[in-house]
Design an enzyme around this catalytic site. Structure first.
Site, mmCIF file in Angstrom:
data_model
loop_
_atom_site.group_PDB
_atom_site.id
_atom_site.type_symbol
_atom_site.label_atom_id
_atom_site.label_comp_id
_atom_site.label_asym_id
_atom_site.label_seq_id
_atom_site.Cartn_x
_atom_site.Cartn_y
_atom_site.Cartn_z
ATOM 1 N N LYS A 72 0.840 -1.201 0.000
ATOM 2 C CA LYS A 72 0.000 0.000 0.000
ATOM 3 C C LYS A 72 0.866 1.238 0.000
ATOM 4 O O LYS A 72 1.847 1.307 0.743
ATOM 5 C CB LYS A 72 -0.862 -0.009 1.279
ATOM 6 C CG LYS A 72 -1.898 1.054 1.336
ATOM 7 C CD LYS A 72 -3.202 0.578 0.743
ATOM 8 C CE LYS A 72 -4.202 1.689 0.526
ATOM 9 N NZ LYS A 72 -3.887 2.604 -0.572
ATOM 10 N N LYS A 108 5.035 2.286 -2.953
ATOM 11 C CA LYS A 108 4.922 3.685 -3.392
ATOM 12 C C LYS A 108 5.098 3.745 -4.892
ATOM 13 O O LYS A 108 5.773 2.894 -5.482
ATOM 14 C CB LYS A 108 5.999 4.553 -2.733
ATOM 15 C CG LYS A 108 5.633 6.025 -2.663
ATOM 16 C CD LYS A 108 4.696 6.302 -1.506
ATOM 17 C CE LYS A 108 4.249 7.743 -1.436
ATOM 18 N NZ LYS A 108 3.522 7.988 -0.193
HETATM 19 P P1 NAD Z 1 -0.293 18.208 -2.589
HETATM 20 O O1 NAD Z 1 0.258 18.110 -3.948
HETATM 21 O O2 NAD Z 1 -1.781 18.195 -2.400
HETATM 22 O O3 NAD Z 1 0.255 19.521 -1.834
HETATM 23 C C1 NAD Z 1 1.595 19.857 -1.665
HETATM 24 C C2 NAD Z 1 1.687 21.375 -1.669
HETATM 25 O O4 NAD Z 1 3.024 21.769 -1.321
HETATM 26 C C3 NAD Z 1 1.393 21.988 -3.040
HETATM 27 O O5 NAD Z 1 0.382 22.965 -2.900
HETATM 28 C C4 NAD Z 1 2.734 22.583 -3.457
HETATM 29 O O6 NAD Z 1 2.610 23.740 -4.260
HETATM 30 C C5 NAD Z 1 3.371 22.906 -2.113
HETATM 31 N N1 NAD Z 1 4.816 23.077 -2.171
HETATM 32 C C6 NAD Z 1 5.714 22.469 -2.985
HETATM 33 N N2 NAD Z 1 6.966 22.907 -2.732
HETATM 34 C C7 NAD Z 1 6.867 23.817 -1.739
HETATM 35 C C8 NAD Z 1 7.805 24.628 -1.046
HETATM 36 N N3 NAD Z 1 9.101 24.568 -1.309
HETATM 37 N N4 NAD Z 1 7.347 25.461 -0.075
HETATM 38 C C9 NAD Z 1 6.039 25.516 0.222
HETATM 39 N N5 NAD Z 1 5.098 24.767 -0.412
HETATM 40 C C10 NAD Z 1 5.499 23.929 -1.376
HETATM 41 O O7 NAD Z 1 0.390 17.006 -1.773
HETATM 42 P P2 NAD Z 1 -0.109 16.340 -0.435
HETATM 43 O O8 NAD Z 1 -0.920 15.139 -0.782
HETATM 44 O O9 NAD Z 1 -0.656 17.379 0.487
HETATM 45 O O10 NAD Z 1 1.283 15.780 0.139
HETATM 46 C C11 NAD Z 1 2.193 16.610 0.855
HETATM 47 C C12 NAD Z 1 3.162 15.738 1.639
HETATM 48 O O11 NAD Z 1 2.416 14.873 2.517
HETATM 49 C C13 NAD Z 1 4.036 14.805 0.789
HETATM 50 O O12 NAD Z 1 5.280 14.649 1.430
HETATM 51 C C14 NAD Z 1 3.275 13.487 0.842
HETATM 52 O O13 NAD Z 1 4.118 12.372 0.605
HETATM 53 C C15 NAD Z 1 2.769 13.514 2.273
HETATM 54 N N6 NAD Z 1 1.609 12.651 2.525
HETATM 55 C C16 NAD Z 1 0.460 12.787 1.823
HETATM 56 C C17 NAD Z 1 -0.633 11.961 2.107
HETATM 57 C C18 NAD Z 1 -1.971 12.121 1.430
HETATM 58 O O14 NAD Z 1 -2.932 11.468 1.882
HETATM 59 N N7 NAD Z 1 -2.120 12.949 0.416
HETATM 60 C C19 NAD Z 1 -0.510 10.973 3.099
HETATM 61 C C20 NAD Z 1 0.685 10.870 3.809
HETATM 62 C C21 NAD Z 1 1.734 11.723 3.511
#
Ligand code: NAD
Length: 473
Positions: A72, A108
């Site tokens: 997953k 992943k």
């Molecule tokens: P997303 O694409 O929805 O949002 C990420 C945001 O970060 C975007 O708006 C982007 O513009 C911004 N960003 C990029 N570079 C940046 C910077 N240098 N400074 C400030 N903002 C910046 O992605 P997400 O799903 O919210 O995921 C974000 C993190 O959380 C990742 O590391 C991901 O692996 C982790 N994560 C996500 C989930 C999930 O359910 N979506 C679950 C666990 C972990």
């Protein structure tokens, strides 16, 4: 040379693992097996762009551990994607699932594109082709490997994946469970979209409710009145900010890739989101001050800092300048092992990614179970509960001669909807995981930080399930 160049993301995960392995009783061979990435699938495929040119797309799917099935983990769309990053993220998924007792191995996926540079039609073609490549190699399926959203992907991409998969596997009764994070109309579960951000909030709230931990940091208990800074206003950052604000914290700064804004009186993430939608930037938000650089937000005075964008944003280069008391790792891998050493010296508590952002996979697990059971949560018991509660209220009223107020009556009568059950399951999971990790940490003076305690918990659980499978007799 910067730390980023010295160690890759995967090497940093291995460094944290090795640091924790010393506090477990397992043989070196067992530890090596847990650490290794079991399968790495690197693919290239062509797509025709809207302008008629052909582009070759680079993509990956990594299955880190098969100690439980299915694997997953999310799918990331980013031009930074590479094999090392996907391997690191897949490893974190194994440990994360173990910590929150979700019965999956870690996986992943990643596609090396910046989604902003592609039209929706091109993104759909890429996603569908990626899915069919996974089907060809048996790298996707409800009992094999189940992707989900991650950086740069969301419900729309998951809907394309389930549609492609089901069309290639006609008659597969559990096909909807091949991917999670789907829209509710396509077999998704209510509560998945906000799950990671809500899990971050539940995890940090539990830590803030521990008087002995707060005392060491010089903070009062509770969330109310705490100042919070969030980096990244995507799915995870937006929802983290929302739940902190709704529970009385003040979100004093927000950072996006184009810049950062500050308002000591607090920012409303939704208003900032609408402003960004309208103007294309979070900058110049009414009442807020623009910061010179987006990274300045990471170095401002605050109680809780939530990096929710990408990995390696706090390294040995800038960790010394971080002034937050608590760092809640909402993103995967935002702080490096060298930064961890600096936090120790500065008495900063870093609450680690590998369990703090597990809300997404926890609710994905609920979605997968819903897909396998083919029934919506709450459907069987909602009406029964409401009827029973109605009878209890009537009985109490007739025995006491007093009337229950209309507002209280509505609360007591309410039978749980799907979203109530999902949020409740998530809250229970995050509270239990926080307590389990804190127990390991606070009861062993040699374990230096919470991340190491989280790894100890994960290693013990994965090793135990290998032993239960008879792989390590
Ligand atoms: P997303 O694409 O929805 O949002 C990420 C945001 O970060 C975007 O708006 C982007 O513009 C911004 N960003 C990029 N570079 C940046 C910077 N240098 N400074 C400030 N903002 C910046 O992605 P997400 O799903 O919210 O995921 C974000 C993190 O959380 C990742 O590391 C991901 O692996 C982790 N994560 C996500 C989930 C999930 O359910 N979506 C679950 C666990 C972990």
């Amino acid at each position: 040379m910067s730390e980023k160049q010295e160690f890759t993301f995967f090497e940093n995960v291995e460094r944290s693992f090795d640091k924790a392995a010393k506090f477990t009783k397992w043989d070196l061979g067992v530890l090596e097996q847990i650490k290794a990435c079991n399968s790495v699938y690197r693919m290239r495929f062509p797509i025709k762009r809207d302008n008629g040119t052909i582009e070759v797309i680079e993509a990956y799917r990594v299955q880190h551990s098969h100690h439980k099935s299915p694997c997953k983990g999310g799918i990331r769309f980013s031009d930074e994607v590479n094999q090392d990053e996907v391997m690191a993220l897949a490893s974190l998924m194994t440990y994360k699932c173990a910590i929150v007792n979700v019965p999956f191995g870690g996986g992943k996926g990643g596609i090396k594109i910046n989604p902003r540079n592609y039209s929706p039609y091109e993104l759909e073609k890429i996603t569908r082709r990626y899915t069919s490549e996974l089907v060809k190699k048996n790298f996707i399926g409800p009992g094999i490997d189940v992707p989900a959203p991650d950086y740069g992907t969301g419900e729309r991409e998951m809907a394309w994946i389930v549609d492609t998969y089901t069309s290639l596997k006609p008659g597969e009764i559990d096909a909807a469970g091949c991917v999670t994070g789907k829209p509710v109309t396509q077999g998704g579960v209510r509560g998945r979209k906000e799950a990671t951000g809500l899990g971050v909030f539940y995890g940090i709230r539990e830590v803030c409710n521990m008087p002995e931990v707060m005392k060491k940091l010089g903070l009062s208990t509770g969330i109310e009145g705490k100042s919070v800074i969030v980096q990244g206003l995507g799915n995870v950052g937006y929802h983290s900010a929302k739940f902190f604000r709704e529970h009385g914290a003040k979100v004093i700064a927000l950072a996006e890739y184009e810049g950062a804004i500050f308002n000591a009186a607090g920012l409303n993430e939704h208003e900032v989101f609408l402003h960004r939608q309208k103007t294309g930037s979070i900058l110049d938000f009414p009442g807020a001050t623009n910061l010179a650089k987006n990274t300045d937000a990471l170095e401002m005075e605050c109680d809780i800092l939530i990096p929710a964008a990408l990995e390696s944003v706090i390294t040995k280069e800038n960790a010394d300048r971080v002034k937050a008391k608590i760092i809640g790792e909402a993103a995967n891998g935002p702080c490096t092992p060298d930064a961890d050493e600096i936090f120790l010296k500065k008495n900063i508590l870093c609450v680690p990614d590998m369990y703090l952002n597990a809300g997404g996979v926890t609710v994905s697990y609920f979605e997968w179970l819903k897909n396998l059971s083919h029934v919506r949560y709450g459907r069987m018991e909602k009406r029964f509960t409401e009827n029973l509660n109605g009878k209890i209220i009537n009985e109490i009223e007739s025995l006491t001669g007093k009337k229950v107020g209309a507002e209280e009556k509505a609360i007591i009568l309410h039978g749980a909807d799907e979203v109530d059950l999902v949020h409740s399951g998530l809250e229970e999971t995050m509270i239990a995981a926080t307590r389990e990790i804190m127990d390991i940490w606070l009861n062993n003076d040699d374990i230096p930080d919470m991340r190491t305690a989280a790894y100890v918990s994960a290693i013990n659980k994965v090793a135990t399930s290998y032993a239960e499978l008879g792989i390590f007799p």
